[in-house]
Scaffold this active site. Structure first.
Site, PDB file in Angstrom:
ATOM      1  N   GLY A  13       0.930  -0.815   0.132  1.00  0.00           N
ATOM      2  CA  GLY A  13      -0.055   0.290  -0.297  1.00  0.00           C
ATOM      3  C   GLY A  13       0.927   1.666   0.016  1.00  0.00           C
ATOM      4  O   GLY A  13       1.905   1.014   0.154  1.00  0.00           O
ATOM      5  N   ARG A  14      -0.004   2.576  -0.161  1.00  0.00           N
ATOM      6  CA  ARG A  14       1.253   3.843   0.237  1.00  0.00           C
ATOM      7  C   ARG A  14       1.418   4.327   1.112  1.00  0.00           C
ATOM      8  O   ARG A  14       2.877   4.476   0.832  1.00  0.00           O
ATOM      9  CB  ARG A  14      -0.156   5.277  -0.578  1.00  0.00           C
ATOM     10  CG  ARG A  14      -0.609   4.524  -1.890  1.00  0.00           C
ATOM     11  CD  ARG A  14      -1.761   5.738  -2.228  1.00  0.00           C
ATOM     12  NE  ARG A  14      -2.802   5.362  -1.883  1.00  0.00           N
ATOM     13  CZ  ARG A  14      -4.453   5.800  -1.580  1.00  0.00           C
ATOM     14  NH1 ARG A  14      -4.031   7.161  -2.941  1.00  0.00           N
ATOM     15  NH2 ARG A  14      -5.372   5.044  -0.784  1.00  0.00           N
ATOM     16  N   THR A 100      -3.965   2.478   9.908  1.00  0.00           N
ATOM     17  CA  THR A 100      -5.321   2.630   9.737  1.00  0.00           C
ATOM     18  C   THR A 100      -6.075   3.248  10.617  1.00  0.00           C
ATOM     19  O   THR A 100      -6.160   3.142  11.392  1.00  0.00           O
ATOM     20  CB  THR A 100      -5.443   1.231   9.817  1.00  0.00           C
ATOM     21  OG1 THR A 100      -4.945  -0.182   9.317  1.00  0.00           O
ATOM     22  CG2 THR A 100      -6.579   0.212   9.206  1.00  0.00           C
ATOM     23  N   ALA A 125      -3.200   5.666  15.716  1.00  0.00           N
ATOM     24  CA  ALA A 125      -2.441   7.307  15.296  1.00  0.00           C
ATOM     25  C   ALA A 125      -3.404   7.315  14.694  1.00  0.00           C
ATOM     26  O   ALA A 125      -2.651   6.911  13.298  1.00  0.00           O
ATOM     27  CB  ALA A 125      -1.452   7.494  16.131  1.00  0.00           C
ATOM     28  N   PRO A 126      -4.793   8.253  14.271  1.00  0.00           N
ATOM     29  CA  PRO A 126      -5.028   8.458  12.682  1.00  0.00           C
ATOM     30  C   PRO A 126      -4.257   9.339  11.989  1.00  0.00           C
ATOM     31  O   PRO A 126      -4.401   9.287  10.908  1.00  0.00           O
ATOM     32  CB  PRO A 126      -6.884   9.181  13.400  1.00  0.00           C
ATOM     33  CG  PRO A 126      -6.733   9.393  14.631  1.00  0.00           C
ATOM     34  CD  PRO A 126      -5.208   8.824  15.794  1.00  0.00           C
ATOM     35  N   ASN A 127      -3.329  10.536  12.893  1.00  0.00           N
ATOM     36  CA  ASN A 127      -2.132  11.177  12.673  1.00  0.00           C
ATOM     37  C   ASN A 127      -0.806  10.787  13.065  1.00  0.00           C
ATOM     38  O   ASN A 127      -0.898  11.254  14.061  1.00  0.00           O
ATOM     39  CB  ASN A 127      -2.872  12.238  12.134  1.00  0.00           C
ATOM     40  CG  ASN A 127      -2.356  13.366  11.083  1.00  0.00           C
ATOM     41  OD1 ASN A 127      -1.576  13.157  10.891  1.00  0.00           O
ATOM     42  ND2 ASN A 127      -3.239  14.379  11.094  1.00  0.00           N
ATOM     43  N   HIS A 155      -7.817  19.105   1.743  1.00  0.00           N
ATOM     44  CA  HIS A 155      -7.450  17.602   1.160  1.00  0.00           C
ATOM     45  C   HIS A 155      -7.290  17.863  -0.289  1.00  0.00           C
ATOM     46  O   HIS A 155      -8.360  18.427  -0.772  1.00  0.00           O
ATOM     47  CB  HIS A 155      -8.106  16.877   1.849  1.00  0.00           C
ATOM     48  CG  HIS A 155      -7.149  16.813   3.686  1.00  0.00           C
ATOM     49  ND1 HIS A 155      -8.440  17.471   4.308  1.00  0.00           N
ATOM     50  CD2 HIS A 155      -7.170  16.270   4.120  1.00  0.00           C
ATOM     51  CE1 HIS A 155      -7.454  17.207   5.337  1.00  0.00           C
ATOM     52  NE2 HIS A 155      -6.499  16.055   5.410  1.00  0.00           N
ATOM     53  N   LYS A 159     -10.818  11.832  -0.979  1.00  0.00           N
ATOM     54  CA  LYS A 159     -11.667  12.033   0.065  1.00  0.00           C
ATOM     55  C   LYS A 159     -12.869  12.715   0.622  1.00  0.00           C
ATOM     56  O   LYS A 159     -13.642  13.292  -0.229  1.00  0.00           O
ATOM     57  CB  LYS A 159     -10.751  13.555   1.334  1.00  0.00           C
ATOM     58  CG  LYS A 159     -11.146  13.641   2.555  1.00  0.00           C
ATOM     59  CD  LYS A 159     -10.672  14.638   3.775  1.00  0.00           C
ATOM     60  CE  LYS A 159     -10.937  13.827   5.253  1.00  0.00           C
ATOM     61  NZ  LYS A 159     -10.218  13.269   5.714  1.00  0.00           N
ATOM     62  N   GLY A 165     -11.126  14.494  10.239  1.00  0.00           N
ATOM     63  CA  GLY A 165     -10.933  13.962  11.037  1.00  0.00           C
ATOM     64  C   GLY A 165      -9.815  14.576  12.035  1.00  0.00           C
ATOM     65  O   GLY A 165     -10.020  15.135  13.446  1.00  0.00           O
TER      66      GLY A 165
END
Ligand code: NAP
Length: 266
Positions: A13-14, A100, A125-127, A155, A159, A165
């Site tokens: 994945g990226r 994720t 951690a979402p970011n 963004h 998105k 978020g």
């Protein structure tokens, strides 16, 4: 520092590609294996773009954990898979570092309980962009002294969710230190719906979507005769990797689940 043995889930994945690169380039990290959806039994180095990365590819997480000695699982997959991976890793005493996004509140609570029962560290951690976390912290500090705030997040146009978020989290962190306050003229009226953006406790949040952008946000503060702008830009996915690295190091020294990098940066 002892060597930390790492498994990366979602290596093609990226984000996963960048994580494999970061682990390979970090002296005290060692890539032990990868977890993929395909290519079971192959070597990662045989796949395009991973020349010389000689580690096994597993599709079965149980087989992977029983055959490979590892300290940390970095998960960068999808919400369904990421949840199963995180739960299974905690059950096997392997510490998850999860980027994720999209876990439900119920899943997060369940994972939190499981990590506590097993005494296994886990960071979700979402970011991962350290600059974005600092932007949120600096904004919270500024809001103590300047309580008129507007957030503009920008963004890429793929998105799906708006506001982001990160924008919501920023507003939540600011609301911990700022009394609810209606901003703008008391009689202001939108002559076009949405002109003043979304609103949270009187703070306005504006979402921009354009091709060419990645992930950006500015938080604007206004007071008599002065403004302050705090801005963060992620230009590529490598921007997230210094945060992943900090989380892998930190997770080795915690025995509960931590949600959000703002809770590990002093
Ligand atoms: P992506 O390019 O779509 O990569 C996801 C990868 O996961 C794909 O290679 C996919 O394989 C793989 N995968 C799916 N199911 C799997 C399974 N069962 N086992 C192993 N691998 C599996 O997405 P991305 O942009 O890298 O993002 C990955 C996640 O990170 C997303 O949840 C995204 O929201 C999140 N993210 C987080 C941050 C952060 O700062 N925390 C930043 C950016 C993105 P296939 O290609 O074969 O489907």
């Amino acid at each position: 520092m002892d060597t930390v043995k790492v498994i990366v889930a979602g290596p093609r994945g990226r984000m996963g590609k960048e994580a494999v690169r970061m682990v390979q380039e970090t002296g005290h990290f060692e890539l032990a294996a990868v977890l993929d959806r395909k290519y079971d039994g192959q070597r990662l180095g045989d796949l395009e773009g991973f020349d010389g990365v000689d580690v096994p590819v597993f599709t079965d997480i149980h087989q992977c954990f029983s055959e490979v000695e590892a300290d940390v699982l970095i998960d960068l997959t999808t919400p369904e898979t990421g949840y199963v991976h995180t739960k299974t890793a905690i059950e096997h005493n392997i510490r998850p570092v999860v980027g994720t996004t999209g876990f439900t509140d119920g899943q997060l609570e369940e994972l939190k309980q499981l990590a506590k029962e097993k005494g296994v560290g886990c960071i979700i951690a979402p970011n991962f962009a350290i600059g974005a976390v600092l932007m949120m912290k600096f904004s919270q500090l500024a809001a103590k002294y300047m309580d008129s705030v507007e957030i503009i997040e920008l963004h890429h146009d793929r998105k799906l969710d708006a506001p982001s978020g990160t924008a919501i989290k920023t507003a939540q962190m600011i609301s911990e230190v700022r009394e609810e306050k209606k901003q703008g003229h008391p009689d202001e009226k939108e002559t076009m719906t949405g002109a003043r953006g979304a609103e949270m406790e009187g703070m306005h949040i504006h979402s921009v979507r354009l091709p060419g952008l990645i992930a950006h946000q500015q938080v604007l503060f206004g007071a008599d005769g002065q403004t302050l702008t705090i801005r963060h830009d992620s230009y590529n996915r490598a921007s997230f990797m210094s945060g992943v690295k900090v989380c892998v190091e930190t997770v080795m020294n915690v025995d509960t689940l931590i949600y959000g990098m703002e809770n590990i940066l002093d």
